[in-house]
Design a protein around this motif. Structure first.
Motif, short mmCIF file in Angstrom:
data_model
loop_
_atom_site.label_atom_id
_atom_site.label_comp_id
_atom_site.label_asym_id
_atom_site.label_seq_id
_atom_site.Cartn_x
_atom_site.Cartn_y
_atom_site.Cartn_z
N ASP A 193 126.17 91.35 164.73
CA ASP A 193 125.26 92.15 165.43
C ASP A 193 126.11 93.22 165.85
O ASP A 193 127.48 93.25 166.44
CB ASP A 193 124.93 91.45 166.70
N ALA A 194 125.97 94.48 165.41
CA ALA A 194 126.84 95.85 165.62
C ALA A 194 125.64 97.05 166.15
O ALA A 194 124.59 97.01 165.62
CB ALA A 194 127.56 96.14 164.44
N SER A 195 126.41 98.04 166.46
CA SER A 195 125.64 99.27 166.70
C SER A 195 125.27 100.34 165.46
O SER A 195 124.69 100.84 165.34
CB SER A 195 126.16 100.11 167.90
N ALA A 196 126.18 99.62 164.49
CA ALA A 196 126.02 100.57 163.21
C ALA A 196 126.67 99.81 162.00
O ALA A 196 127.34 98.78 162.14
CB ALA A 196 127.08 101.78 163.51
N LEU A 197 126.22 100.14 160.71
CA LEU A 197 126.55 99.51 159.60
C LEU A 197 127.12 100.58 158.91
O LEU A 197 126.07 101.58 158.41
CB LEU A 197 125.50 98.75 158.91
N LEU A 198 128.22 100.75 158.45
CA LEU A 198 128.73 101.78 157.58
C LEU A 198 128.82 101.39 156.28
O LEU A 198 129.37 100.33 155.78
CB LEU A 198 130.19 102.34 158.12
N ALA A 199 128.07 102.18 155.39
CA ALA A 199 128.17 101.52 153.86
C ALA A 199 128.89 102.77 153.15
O ALA A 199 128.69 103.55 152.53
CB ALA A 199 126.73 101.94 153.53
N CYS A 200 130.04 102.04 153.08
CA CYS A 200 131.18 102.86 152.44
C CYS A 200 131.68 102.07 151.12
O CYS A 200 132.76 101.97 150.95
CB CYS A 200 132.40 102.84 153.43
N ASP A 201 130.64 101.51 150.35
CA ASP A 201 131.08 100.70 149.33
C ASP A 201 130.69 101.21 148.10
O ASP A 201 130.55 100.42 147.05
CB ASP A 201 130.25 99.41 149.58
N GLY A 202 130.72 102.67 148.00
CA GLY A 202 130.55 103.10 146.70
C GLY A 202 129.36 103.27 146.06
O GLY A 202 128.20 103.26 146.70
N ILE A 203 129.26 103.99 144.82
CA ILE A 203 127.92 104.45 144.10
C ILE A 203 127.02 102.97 143.83
O ILE A 203 125.90 103.25 143.99
CB ILE A 203 128.35 105.22 142.94
N HIS A 204 127.37 102.01 143.52
CA HIS A 204 126.73 101.03 143.52
C HIS A 204 126.72 99.95 144.54
O HIS A 204 126.71 98.60 144.77
CB HIS A 204 127.57 100.02 142.11
N SER A 205 126.50 100.42 145.84
CA SER A 205 126.40 99.97 147.19
C SER A 205 125.46 98.90 147.16
O SER A 205 124.26 99.12 147.01
CB SER A 205 126.14 101.24 148.05
N ALA A 206 125.93 97.71 147.88
CA ALA A 206 125.00 96.72 148.22
C ALA A 206 124.10 97.25 149.30
O ALA A 206 122.85 96.80 149.31
CB ALA A 206 125.81 95.48 148.44
N VAL A 207 124.55 97.96 150.28
CA VAL A 207 123.68 98.22 151.31
C VAL A 207 122.84 99.17 150.89
O VAL A 207 121.49 98.85 151.15
CB VAL A 207 124.81 98.89 152.51
N ARG A 208 123.11 99.98 150.07
CA ARG A 208 122.10 100.81 149.53
C ARG A 208 120.98 100.31 148.78
O ARG A 208 119.89 100.53 149.03
CB ARG A 208 122.76 101.89 148.67
N LYS A 209 121.46 99.34 147.85
CA LYS A 209 120.53 98.33 147.08
C LYS A 209 119.48 97.75 148.07
O LYS A 209 118.35 97.79 147.97
CB LYS A 209 121.06 97.52 146.17
N HIS A 210 119.98 97.52 149.11
CA HIS A 210 119.03 96.67 150.10
C HIS A 210 118.22 97.65 150.98
O HIS A 210 117.06 97.40 151.04
CB HIS A 210 119.91 95.82 151.14
N MET A 211 118.57 98.92 151.23
CA MET A 211 117.90 99.70 151.94
C MET A 211 116.63 100.37 151.12
O MET A 211 115.68 100.43 151.63
CB MET A 211 118.64 100.97 152.18
N TYR A 212 117.01 100.28 149.67
CA TYR A 212 115.98 100.81 148.64
C TYR A 212 115.44 100.01 147.89
O TYR A 212 114.96 100.26 146.94
CB TYR A 212 116.50 102.09 148.11
#
Length: 188
Positions: free
Chosen positions: A40-59
């Motif tokens: 649990d955190a106040s922020a999730l920084l998605a610094c994992d590149g163009i094939h970002s797992a975070v970005r894929k989850h967001m979209y």
């Protein structure tokens, strides 16, 4: 929120949680990690590149593919040394324009159909110019081990490789563009 940074751990998913967390803040993010733990955190920084797992989850529900757009961008910060070729060229530009009475020079050059691209430079501190150069590049740069199409976070270039690539990118451009880019240390 104890300031931990999780490296080499994959993110399986996350959720935004409304309400109070242990620190009495008004909401937080709960992240599920590949090792089975959650954070649990106040922020999730998605610094994992163009094939970002975070970005894929967001979209995940959006048709939002990433494609190479045919643009290459270089940027840097250049110190203008007194009496250098760059200093003389900037003073020449100031002298040729009555509207530049205070001596500060900001430049914007827009390309043409035959030579597409753009260049922008502005003085950000006394004798220091920040600049960006965007140019058409038909083919993407070579992929690296992570298949990341960006240099920052992607393949690491040596100072010599950076210098060569910058010089090649501006070789056929105007003198002021070549001078500003050429005077920029490759490490900046």
């Amino acid at each position: 929120d104890d300031g931990r940074l999780f490296c080499s751990t994959s993110i399986l998913g996350y959720q935004n949680i409304d309400g109070k967390n242990a620190d009495e803040d008004g909401g937080f993010v709960r992240v599920e990690l590949s090792d089975g733990s959650t954070v649990d955190a106040s922020a999730l920084l998605a610094c994992d590149g163009i094939h970002s797992a975070v970005r894929k989850h967001m979209y995940k529900d959006a048709n939002d593919p990433l494609n190479y757009c045919g643009q290459e961008c270089w940027w840097g910060k250049t110190t203008v040394e007194a009496e250098s070729d760059l200093d003389r060229e900037l003073r020449r530009i100031v002298a040729s324009e009555e509207s530049l009475e205070n001596g500060n020079v900001s430049l914007l050059a827009i390309g043409t159909r035959k030579m597409p691209g753009a260049f922008f430079s502005c003085e950000v501190a006394p004798n220091v110019h920040a600049w960006a150069y965007i140019v058409e590049r038909k083919t993407p740069p070579p992929a690296n081990a992570t298949n990341d199409l960006t240099r920052r976070g992607g393949s690491v270039l040596t100072e010599e490789e950076k210098r060569r690539e910058i010089d090649e990118a501006v070789a056929d451009r105007s003198e002021i563009v070549r001078l500003i880019a050429g005077k920029t240390p490759a490490g900046d």
